[in-house]
Motif scaffolding. Structure first.
Motif, PDB file in Angstrom:
ATOM      1  N   PRO A 122       0.792  -1.226   0.000  1.00  0.00           N
ATOM      2  CA  PRO A 122       0.000   0.000   0.000  1.00  0.00           C
ATOM      3  C   PRO A 122       0.824   1.277   0.000  1.00  0.00           C
ATOM      4  N   VAL A 123       1.988   1.265   0.667  1.00  0.00           N
ATOM      5  CA  VAL A 123       2.851   2.452   0.684  1.00  0.00           C
ATOM      6  C   VAL A 123       3.425   2.696  -0.709  1.00  0.00           C
ATOM      7  N   LEU A 124       3.895   1.623  -1.350  1.00  0.00           N
ATOM      8  CA  LEU A 124       4.406   1.727  -2.714  1.00  0.00           C
ATOM      9  C   LEU A 124       3.309   2.193  -3.664  1.00  0.00           C
ATOM     10  N   ALA A 125       2.103   1.658  -3.496  1.00  0.00           N
ATOM     11  CA  ALA A 125       0.986   2.044  -4.364  1.00  0.00           C
ATOM     12  C   ALA A 125       0.658   3.517  -4.210  1.00  0.00           C
ATOM     13  N   LEU A 126       0.601   4.007  -2.964  1.00  0.00           N
ATOM     14  CA  LEU A 126       0.285   5.411  -2.725  1.00  0.00           C
ATOM     15  C   LEU A 126       1.353   6.328  -3.309  1.00  0.00           C
ATOM     16  N   ALA A 127       2.624   5.992  -3.082  1.00  0.00           N
ATOM     17  CA  ALA A 127       3.705   6.810  -3.620  1.00  0.00           C
ATOM     18  C   ALA A 127       3.682   6.830  -5.146  1.00  0.00           C
ATOM     19  N   SER A 128       3.387   5.681  -5.748  1.00  0.00           N
ATOM     20  CA  SER A 128       3.334   5.587  -7.210  1.00  0.00           C
ATOM     21  C   SER A 128       2.184   6.427  -7.762  1.00  0.00           C
ATOM     22  N   LEU A 129       1.030   6.352  -7.114  1.00  0.00           N
ATOM     23  CA  LEU A 129      -0.136   7.114  -7.575  1.00  0.00           C
ATOM     24  C   LEU A 129       0.107   8.611  -7.446  1.00  0.00           C
ATOM     25  N   LEU A 130       0.784   9.030  -6.375  1.00  0.00           N
ATOM     26  CA  LEU A 130       1.108  10.448  -6.227  1.00  0.00           C
ATOM     27  C   LEU A 130       2.047  10.909  -7.341  1.00  0.00           C
ATOM     28  N   ALA A 131       3.033  10.075  -7.669  1.00  0.00           N
ATOM     29  CA  ALA A 131       3.953  10.426  -8.753  1.00  0.00           C
ATOM     30  C   ALA A 131       3.224  10.512 -10.090  1.00  0.00           C
ATOM     31  N   ILE A 132       2.329   9.570 -10.338  1.00  0.00           N
ATOM     32  CA  ILE A 132       1.550   9.586 -11.584  1.00  0.00           C
ATOM     33  C   ILE A 132       0.657  10.821 -11.636  1.00  0.00           C
ATOM     34  N   ALA A 133       0.050  11.179 -10.502  1.00  0.00           N
ATOM     35  CA  ALA A 133      -0.814  12.366 -10.440  1.00  0.00           C
ATOM     36  C   ALA A 133      -0.015  13.629 -10.746  1.00  0.00           C
ATOM     37  N   VAL A 134       1.165  13.752 -10.145  1.00  0.00           N
ATOM     38  CA  VAL A 134       1.997  14.936 -10.384  1.00  0.00           C
ATOM     39  C   VAL A 134       2.452  14.985 -11.842  1.00  0.00           C
ATOM     40  N   GLY A 135       2.804  13.822 -12.395  1.00  0.00           N
ATOM     41  CA  GLY A 135       3.179  13.783 -13.803  1.00  0.00           C
ATOM     42  C   GLY A 135       2.039  14.215 -14.708  1.00  0.00           C
ATOM     43  N   VAL A 192      10.894   4.772  -6.208  1.00  0.00           N
ATOM     44  CA  VAL A 192      10.031   4.020  -5.291  1.00  0.00           C
ATOM     45  C   VAL A 192       9.444   2.760  -5.929  1.00  0.00           C
ATOM     46  N   ALA A 193       9.306   2.760  -7.254  1.00  0.00           N
ATOM     47  CA  ALA A 193       8.705   1.591  -7.928  1.00  0.00           C
ATOM     48  C   ALA A 193       9.743   0.919  -8.813  1.00  0.00           C
ATOM     49  N   ASN A 194       9.822   1.311 -10.063  1.00  0.00           N
ATOM     50  CA  ASN A 194      10.824   0.762 -10.972  1.00  0.00           C
ATOM     51  C   ASN A 194      10.969   1.706 -12.154  1.00  0.00           C
ATOM     52  N   TRP A 195      12.067   1.556 -12.874  1.00  0.00           N
ATOM     53  CA  TRP A 195      12.376   2.515 -13.937  1.00  0.00           C
ATOM     54  C   TRP A 195      11.612   2.245 -15.223  1.00  0.00           C
ATOM     55  N   LEU A 196      11.035   1.059 -15.374  1.00  0.00           N
ATOM     56  CA  LEU A 196      10.171   0.816 -16.530  1.00  0.00           C
ATOM     57  C   LEU A 196       8.894   1.645 -16.398  1.00  0.00           C
ATOM     58  N   ALA A 197       8.286   1.626 -15.221  1.00  0.00           N
ATOM     59  CA  ALA A 197       7.098   2.456 -14.987  1.00  0.00           C
ATOM     60  C   ALA A 197       7.447   3.929 -15.142  1.00  0.00           C
ATOM     61  N   ALA A 198       8.627   4.335 -14.641  1.00  0.00           N
ATOM     62  CA  ALA A 198       9.056   5.725 -14.759  1.00  0.00           C
ATOM     63  C   ALA A 198       9.239   6.116 -16.226  1.00  0.00           C
ATOM     64  N   THR A 216       2.384  -1.643 -14.068  1.00  0.00           N
ATOM     65  CA  THR A 216       3.822  -1.835 -14.219  1.00  0.00           C
ATOM     66  C   THR A 216       4.582  -1.390 -12.972  1.00  0.00           C
ATOM     67  N   ALA A 217       4.100  -0.332 -12.325  1.00  0.00           N
ATOM     68  CA  ALA A 217       4.744   0.135 -11.093  1.00  0.00           C
ATOM     69  C   ALA A 217       4.716  -0.941 -10.016  1.00  0.00           C
ATOM     70  N   MET A 218       3.675  -1.772 -10.021  1.00  0.00           N
ATOM     71  CA  MET A 218       3.549  -2.815  -9.005  1.00  0.00           C
ATOM     72  C   MET A 218       4.307  -4.089  -9.382  1.00  0.00           C
ATOM     73  N   THR A 219       4.375  -4.396 -10.663  1.00  0.00           N
ATOM     74  CA  THR A 219       4.923  -5.693 -11.091  1.00  0.00           C
ATOM     75  C   THR A 219       6.322  -5.617 -11.682  1.00  0.00           C
ATOM     76  N   GLY A 220       6.687  -4.463 -12.221  1.00  0.00           N
ATOM     77  CA  GLY A 220       7.989  -4.331 -12.869  1.00  0.00           C
ATOM     78  C   GLY A 220       8.007  -4.779 -14.309  1.00  0.00           C
ATOM     79  N   HIS A 221       6.866  -5.199 -14.840  1.00  0.00           N
ATOM     80  CA  HIS A 221       6.790  -5.577 -16.246  1.00  0.00           C
ATOM     81  C   HIS A 221       5.423  -5.186 -16.812  1.00  0.00           C
ATOM     82  N   VAL A 222       5.341  -5.142 -18.137  1.00  0.00           N
ATOM     83  CA  VAL A 222       4.085  -4.816 -18.818  1.00  0.00           C
ATOM     84  C   VAL A 222       3.241  -6.079 -18.905  1.00  0.00           C
ATOM     85  N   GLY A 223       2.032  -6.032 -18.349  1.00  0.00           N
ATOM     86  CA  GLY A 223       1.158  -7.196 -18.329  1.00  0.00           C
ATOM     87  C   GLY A 223      -0.005  -7.070 -19.287  1.00  0.00           C
ATOM     88  N   ILE A 224      -0.618  -8.185 -19.626  1.00  0.00           N
ATOM     89  CA  ILE A 224      -1.726  -8.192 -20.584  1.00  0.00           C
ATOM     90  C   ILE A 224      -2.924  -7.429 -20.042  1.00  0.00           C
TER      91      ILE A 224
END
Length: 319
Positions: free
Chosen positions: A56-69, A124-130, A172-180
């Motif tokens: 949940p902490v990773l998810a929240l941080a990722s969502l905040l980054a996506i929102a700011v982007g 906080v997540a991974n560079w593929l998501a970034a 991708t931020a959660m898994t580190g890869h692109v999923g179907i």
């Protein structure tokens, strides 16, 4: 006399030394909060469908980054589109064309947000998501805003990729890869975008013509636009059933997607059929309004199923 001297002094003062007329609300408006909220919502759905356990902490941080982007993208878009926005009724009161914020101020505001959001997501997540977030910002701010929007009636079709990427970034931020699953959600938004925006373009075609934006009704004509709206909707409705077919959407999703898809087709048919006078305007507005509800219900149902799945499993039910 004093006012004349004051005006001359202000004109001779470098722009960076003048007091800004902007308020915090103006800068918040630059970030297109309604679009940003949709981005966060669809990204959250992408997070929820991840095939790995979600921190949940990773998810929240990722969502905040996506929102700011997303907010940075909106500010870049407004800076680039200030000349167009000043000519259109629905956008002329935005912060830049109204004179409350300058283009330079908007760019100076957006740049650190864009860089920071990508950096934070990578750390906080991974560079593929970034990288996907960076591509989304660049695609929306440069490829769509500076090129597609001004030069081709396919602007919404191709440019829709930017608005469709958030759920894929979330997953991708959660898994580190692109999923179907993320790819399917991307495709649903991508196919949904043309009928959604072209319905608005049918109503606002005069505004777009005044601003010189080559929207489909102004270039290909209203008849062709209505036909394309119907075709895209006929593709969208069955395609939106794929989450159930692929197993990451449950029975509730299947029911919601089938029913709302049928309504979308009905409204698209009305747009195709009603071509004159107030009936044409009403049909286009109804499709535009319902298309927002349609997308919300699809993603809200997926999200609700994922959130309630652990509880349902306790009682022997699958999502």
């Amino acid at each position: 006399m004093a006012s004349e001297h004051d005006g001359e002094a202000r004109a001779m003062t470098p722009a960076f030394a003048r007091p800004s007329l902007a308020t915090p609300g103006d800068y918040f408006e630059l970030m297109k909060p309604r679009v940003m909220s949709l981005v966060v919502f669809t990204a959250l759905t992408g997070v929820s469908i991840a095939s790995t356990p979600v921190n949940p902490v990773l998810a929240l941080a990722s969502l905040l980054a996506i929102a700011v982007g997303a907010g940075a993208s909106g500010a870049f878009n407004m800076a680039a589109d200030a000349d167009i926005d000043a000519l259109m009724t629905r956008t002329r009161n935005r912060p830049i064309p109204s004179g409350r914020v300058t283009r330079d101020e908007a760019i100076a505001f957006a740049t650190p947000l864009a860089i920071g959001s990508v950096a934070v997501l990578g750390i906080v997540a991974n560079w593929l998501a970034a990288a996907l977030l960076a591509f989304t910002i660049f695609f929306y701010a440069v490829i769509y805003t500076l090129w597609l929007k001004r030069w081709t009636p396919q602007n919404i079709v191709i440019g829709g990729a930017a608005g469709a990427l958030p759920p894929l970034i979330g997953e991708t931020a959660m898994t580190g890869h692109v999923g179907i699953a993320g790819v399917v959600l991307f495709a649903i938004i991508f196919i949904w975008t043309p009928p959604h925006f072209w319905a608005l373009a049918l109503v606002k075609s005069d505004d777009y013509a005044k601003a010189g934006v080559p929207m489909m009704p102004n270039v290909a004509g209203e008849a062709s636009t209505r036909t394309q709206i119907l075709i895209y909707t006929l593709i969208l409705a069955p395609f939106a059933l794929l989450p159930y077919t692929l197993g990451f959407g449950g029975l509730a999703y299947l029911i919601v997607a089938a029913l709302t898809g049928a309504v979308m087709i009905w409204y698209a048919w009305r747009v195709y059929r009603d071509r004159e006078g107030s009936a044409a305007v009403k049909s286009a507005w109804r499709l535009f309004g319902f298309s927002i509800l349609y997308l919300f219900l699809l993603f809200a149902t997926l999200l609700a199923e994922r959130v309630t799945a652990p509880v349902m499993s306790l009682f022997g039910y699958a999502a």
